[in-house]
Write an enzyme that holds these catalytic residues in place. Structure first.
Site, PDB file in Angstrom:
ATOM      1  CG  HIS A   1      -2.044  -0.900   1.112  1.00 17.68           C
ATOM      2  ND1 HIS A   1      -3.140  -0.605   0.349  1.00 17.68           N
ATOM      3  CD2 HIS A   1      -2.255  -2.133   1.613  1.00 17.68           C
ATOM      4  CE1 HIS A   1      -3.976  -1.617   0.387  1.00 17.68           C
ATOM      5  NE2 HIS A   1      -3.462  -2.565   1.155  1.00 17.68           N
TER       6      HIS A   1
ATOM      7  CE1 TYR B   1      -5.747   3.206   8.711  1.00 17.58           C
ATOM      8  CE2 TYR B   1      -6.567   2.866  10.936  1.00 17.58           C
ATOM      9  CZ  TYR B   1      -5.667   2.570   9.932  1.00 17.58           C
ATOM     10  OH  TYR B   1      -4.677   1.631  10.154  1.00 17.58           O
TER      11      TYR B   1
ATOM     12  N   PRO C   1      -5.626  -0.951  18.311  1.00 19.23           N
ATOM     13  CG  PRO C   1      -7.363  -2.311  17.560  1.00 19.23           C
ATOM     14  CD  PRO C   1      -6.826  -1.669  18.783  1.00 19.23           C
TER      15      PRO C   1
ATOM     16  CE  LYS D   1       2.951   2.534  13.689  1.00 19.65           C
ATOM     17  NZ  LYS D   1       3.231   2.030  12.363  1.00 19.65           N
TER      18      LYS D   1
ATOM     19  CE1 TYR E   1      -1.897   3.134   9.494  1.00 19.46           C
ATOM     20  CE2 TYR E   1      -0.858   2.472   7.438  1.00 19.46           C
ATOM     21  CZ  TYR E   1      -1.851   2.313   8.388  1.00 19.46           C
ATOM     22  OH  TYR E   1      -2.793   1.324   8.251  1.00 19.46           O
TER      23      TYR E   1
HETATM   24  P1  RFL Z   1       0.120 -13.076  21.005  1.00 26.16           P
HETATM   25  O1  RFL Z   1      -0.220 -13.084  19.551  1.00 26.16           O
HETATM   26  O2  RFL Z   1      -0.953 -12.771  21.969  1.00 26.16           O
HETATM   27  O3  RFL Z   1       0.761 -14.489  21.336  1.00 26.16           O
HETATM   28  C1  RFL Z   1       0.996 -14.922  22.657  1.00 26.16           C
HETATM   29  C2  RFL Z   1       0.918 -16.429  22.677  1.00 26.16           C
HETATM   30  O4  RFL Z   1       1.225 -16.892  23.998  1.00 26.16           O
HETATM   31  C3  RFL Z   1       0.294 -17.906  24.355  1.00 26.16           C
HETATM   32  N1  RFL Z   1       0.246 -17.988  25.830  1.00 26.16           N
HETATM   33  C4  RFL Z   1       0.937 -18.912  26.533  1.00 26.16           C
HETATM   34  N2  RFL Z   1       1.741 -19.898  26.123  1.00 26.16           N
HETATM   35  C5  RFL Z   1       2.287 -20.676  27.107  1.00 26.16           C
HETATM   36  N3  RFL Z   1       2.058 -20.497  28.431  1.00 26.16           N
HETATM   37  C6  RFL Z   1       1.235 -19.516  28.865  1.00 26.16           C
HETATM   38  N4  RFL Z   1       1.017 -19.359  30.162  1.00 26.16           N
HETATM   39  C7  RFL Z   1       0.642 -18.659  27.894  1.00 26.16           C
HETATM   40  N5  RFL Z   1      -0.194 -17.611  27.957  1.00 26.16           N
HETATM   41  C8  RFL Z   1      -0.425 -17.212  26.694  1.00 26.16           C
HETATM   42  C9  RFL Z   1      -1.009 -17.468  23.694  1.00 26.16           C
HETATM   43  O5  RFL Z   1      -1.904 -18.538  23.533  1.00 26.16           O
HETATM   44  C10 RFL Z   1      -0.474 -16.918  22.370  1.00 26.16           C
HETATM   45  O6  RFL Z   1      -0.412 -17.915  21.379  1.00 26.16           O
HETATM   46  O7  RFL Z   1       1.308 -12.052  21.310  1.00 26.16           O
HETATM   47  P2  RFL Z   1       2.589 -11.648  20.423  1.00 26.16           P
HETATM   48  O8  RFL Z   1       3.255 -12.856  19.846  1.00 26.16           O
HETATM   49  O9  RFL Z   1       3.343 -10.702  21.244  1.00 26.16           O
HETATM   50  O10 RFL Z   1       1.959 -10.865  19.150  1.00 26.16           O
HETATM   51  C11 RFL Z   1       1.330  -9.624  19.311  1.00 26.16           C
HETATM   52  C12 RFL Z   1       0.197  -9.475  18.299  1.00 26.16           C
HETATM   53  O11 RFL Z   1      -0.645 -10.608  18.371  1.00 26.16           O
HETATM   54  C13 RFL Z   1      -0.631  -8.189  18.540  1.00 26.16           C
HETATM   55  O12 RFL Z   1       0.193  -7.119  18.918  1.00 26.16           O
HETATM   56  C14 RFL Z   1      -1.421  -7.764  17.280  1.00 26.16           C
HETATM   57  O13 RFL Z   1      -2.372  -8.726  16.937  1.00 26.16           O
HETATM   58  C15 RFL Z   1      -2.113  -6.409  17.505  1.00 26.16           C
HETATM   59  N6  RFL Z   1      -2.919  -5.993  16.354  1.00 26.16           N
HETATM   60  C16 RFL Z   1      -2.340  -5.418  15.241  1.00 26.16           C
HETATM   61  N7  RFL Z   1      -1.013  -5.255  15.177  1.00 26.16           N
HETATM   62  C17 RFL Z   1      -0.436  -4.752  14.036  1.00 26.16           C
HETATM   63  O14 RFL Z   1       0.795  -4.583  14.014  1.00 26.16           O
HETATM   64  N8  RFL Z   1      -1.152  -4.441  12.906  1.00 26.16           N
HETATM   65  C18 RFL Z   1      -2.498  -4.593  12.879  1.00 26.16           C
HETATM   66  O15 RFL Z   1      -3.102  -4.348  11.845  1.00 26.16           O
HETATM   67  C19 RFL Z   1      -3.152  -5.056  14.095  1.00 26.16           C
HETATM   68  N9  RFL Z   1      -4.474  -5.217  14.135  1.00 26.16           N
HETATM   69  C20 RFL Z   1      -4.301  -6.179  16.376  1.00 26.16           C
HETATM   70  C21 RFL Z   1      -5.062  -5.770  15.239  1.00 26.16           C
HETATM   71  C22 RFL Z   1      -4.943  -6.774  17.469  1.00 26.16           C
HETATM   72  C23 RFL Z   1      -6.307  -6.922  17.448  1.00 26.16           C
HETATM   73  N10 RFL Z   1      -6.909  -7.524  18.591  1.00 26.16           N
HETATM   74  C24 RFL Z   1      -7.686  -8.690  18.505  1.00 26.16           C
HETATM   75  C25 RFL Z   1      -6.499  -7.095  19.904  1.00 26.16           C
HETATM   76  C26 RFL Z   1      -6.426  -5.931  15.200  1.00 26.16           C
HETATM   77  C27 RFL Z   1      -7.059  -6.469  16.315  1.00 26.16           C
HETATM   78  C28 RFL Z   1      -8.557  -6.570  16.277  1.00 26.16           C
HETATM   79  C1  PHB Z   2      -6.398  -5.201   9.879  1.00 21.31           C
HETATM   80  O1  PHB Z   2      -6.210  -5.393   8.658  1.00 21.31           O
HETATM   81  O2  PHB Z   2      -6.838  -6.089  10.619  1.00 21.31           O
HETATM   82  C2  PHB Z   2      -6.073  -3.869  10.445  1.00 21.31           C
HETATM   83  C3  PHB Z   2      -5.645  -2.845   9.614  1.00 21.31           C
HETATM   84  C4  PHB Z   2      -5.327  -1.599  10.156  1.00 21.31           C
HETATM   85  C5  PHB Z   2      -5.459  -1.400  11.526  1.00 21.31           C
HETATM   86  C6  PHB Z   2      -5.884  -2.434  12.354  1.00 21.31           C
HETATM   87  C7  PHB Z   2      -6.196  -3.673  11.815  1.00 21.31           C
HETATM   88  O3  PHB Z   2      -5.169  -0.188  12.051  1.00 21.31           O
END
Ligand code: RFL
Ligand code: PHB
Length: 399
Positions: free
Chosen positions: A75, A208, A300, A304, A392
């Site tokens: 993008h 957005y 989110p 980041k 961004y």
């Molecule tokens: P995770 O992905 O939560 O993984 C942690 C893992 O640890 C396990 N766990 C355990 N394992 C062993 N023993 C225990 N006691 C444990 N407790 C937990 C869990 O089951 C899991 O598998 O953390 P990690 O690896 O640090 O990754 C971080 C990302 O997942 C998170 O920051 C992103 O998803 C945030 N996020 C976004 N980030 C972006 O950079 N770009 C995006 O577009 C973006 N969109 C989002 C998002 C997060 C969202 N939600 C659901 C909060 C959109 C959404 C809706």
């Molecule tokens: C996504 O594609 O899930 C997404 C994109 C941009 C954001 C958060 C989530 O800021």
């Protein structure tokens, strides 16, 4: 009792843990990953979608770049919608050539899991009752039980422990309360996310939208799979939102042209996520390191979270590689401070964009007018647009 031995025990098989395991393995450092959930459950979570170039580069470095090269959608711009009008922010032009790539966290995780299993690297899923011992000593260990086999406790003896276990994990709790400082802001709303096999309404830009009805976001996973979100009260249940209600609400928050072009279809996933800003400092205590959501959360808006997890892992893997190669502990000693500098800048950006784009219950019409004035200023002022763009795409490392 079964005892395993390795150099680095990694707790959590999310993107942070898997990427760390891959980078360490490539440098000849043994590691074992333990994960609370099953592999199928980990792969069923739909989360992030936007990767900064630093994260894409790191996937290549880890040897799993083919997926994002083949399936990522590059993008050059993001669009801001307010007062029913769409305004492009040309991030590539404003940042001297930088891009972001739409590639799902689910796909990143799958690529890393497949690599791990092809290389036959040890991962233990379905663990319970994880405990950590001796993190202040030169011989730390992690103990746990595997839920679906026996109640026998297993131990991993190691040199270092990486706590990559997300916000609800146990690693952070092992940093003594007298040392750990926590900073938190919880937002008074959530995001309802829908995944659907329909072509993205805006394939060339992430959209957005600020509307009087609340925030909305249009993103994608491929040219045939879309990811959309609307702001909703945290008291809502997924069952309150039929597909029809979701599509109607999304369209009402966009400009008329996008609403008209929107292709709708049955949802294949629907979930509500809370929004939170959170940082725990420091990210290291003795031989325990925290990385990713285990020590920081961003709302989110701005995408980041996953990118911060990837840069933590970049710094942590480098610190451990230097340590094993030359016994140089500078990287280990600087790890927390180096990560936190970047983390706080991303926290600020995500908080700012969240505050600018969402409807807050306590600000009523006044808050909406102030947001619209700021948005108008932002899209008209090249310096403000550039500030948004450079954050961004991701600030340079060591900024
Ligand atoms: P995770 O992905 O939560 O993984 C942690 C893992 O640890 C396990 N766990 C355990 N394992 C062993 N023993 C225990 N006691 C444990 N407790 C937990 C869990 O089951 C899991 O598998 O953390 P990690 O690896 O640090 O990754 C971080 C990302 O997942 C998170 O920051 C992103 O998803 C945030 N996020 C976004 N980030 C972006 O950079 N770009 C995006 O577009 C973006 N969109 C989002 C998002 C997060 C969202 N939600 C659901 C909060 C959109 C959404 C809706
Ligand atoms: C996504 O594609 O899930 C997404 C994109 C941009 C954001 C958060 C989530 O800021």
């Amino acid at each position: 009792m079964t005892t395993h031995k390795t150099q680095v025990a990694i707790v959590g098989a999310g993107p942070a843990g898997l990427l760390l395991g891959s980078l360490l393995h490539r440098a000849g450092i043994d590691n074992i990953i333990i994960e609370r959930q099953s592999p199928e459950y980990v792969l069923s979570r739909i989360r992030a979608g936007i990767l900064e170039q630093v994260s894409v580069d790191l996937l290549h470095e880890a040897g799993v770049g083919q997926g994002v090269s083949a399936g990522g959608i590059v993008h050059h711009s993001i669009d801001l919608v307010f007062q029913n009008t769409r305004h492009p922010i040309e991030v590539t032009q404003l940042t001297g050539g930088k891009v972001v790539t739409a590639y799902g966290q689910t796909e990143v995780t799958r690529d890393l899991m497949e690599q791990r299993s092809k290389l036959d690297l040890p991962s233990i899923y379905n663990v319970q009752d994880v405990d950590m011992h001796g993190i202040d000593s030169a011989h730390p260990s992690v103990s746990f039980r595997v839920s679906d086999t026996s109640s026998e406790r297993q131990t991993i003896e190691c040199d270092f422990i990486a706590g990559c276990d997300g916000f609800h994990g146990v690693a952070r709790q092992h940093i003594p309360k007298s040392i750990l400082r926590e900073f938190e802001r919880v937002y008074p709303f959530g995001w309802l996310g829908v995944l659907a096999d329909v072509p993205p309404v805006s394939p060339h830009a992430i959209v957005y939208a600020n509307s009087e009805r609340g925030f909305a976001l249009c993103s994608m996973r491929s040219m045939t799979r879309s990811r959309y979100y609307v702001q909703c009260p945290m008291t809502d249940q997924v069952s309150d939102w039929s597909d029809e209600r979701f599509w109607d609400e999304l369209k009402l928050r966009l400009d008329p042209e996008l609403a008209e072009q929107m292709v709708t279809g049955p949802s294949i996933e629907k979930s509500i996520a809370p929004l939170r800003s959170y940082v725990a400092e420091p990210m290291r205590h003795g031989r325990l390191f925290l990385a990713g959501d285990a020590c920081h959360i961003v709302p989110p808006t701005g995408a980041k979270g996953l990118n911060l997890a990837a840069t933590d892992v970049k710094y942590l893997s480098q610190a451990l590689i230097d340590y094993y190669r030359t016994q140089d502990s500078h990287g280990i000693d600087d790890y927390s401070a180096k990560c936190l500098k970047r983390i706080w800048k991303a926290e600020r950006f995500s908080w700012w964009l969240t505050s600018l784009m969402h409807r807050f219950p306590d600000t009523e019409g006044f808050g909406q007018k102030i947001q619209e004035a700021e948005l108008e200023y932002l899209v008209k002022s090249e310096s403000l647009s550039r500030s948004l763009a450079e954050n961004y795409v991701g600030l340079p490392l060591d900024f």
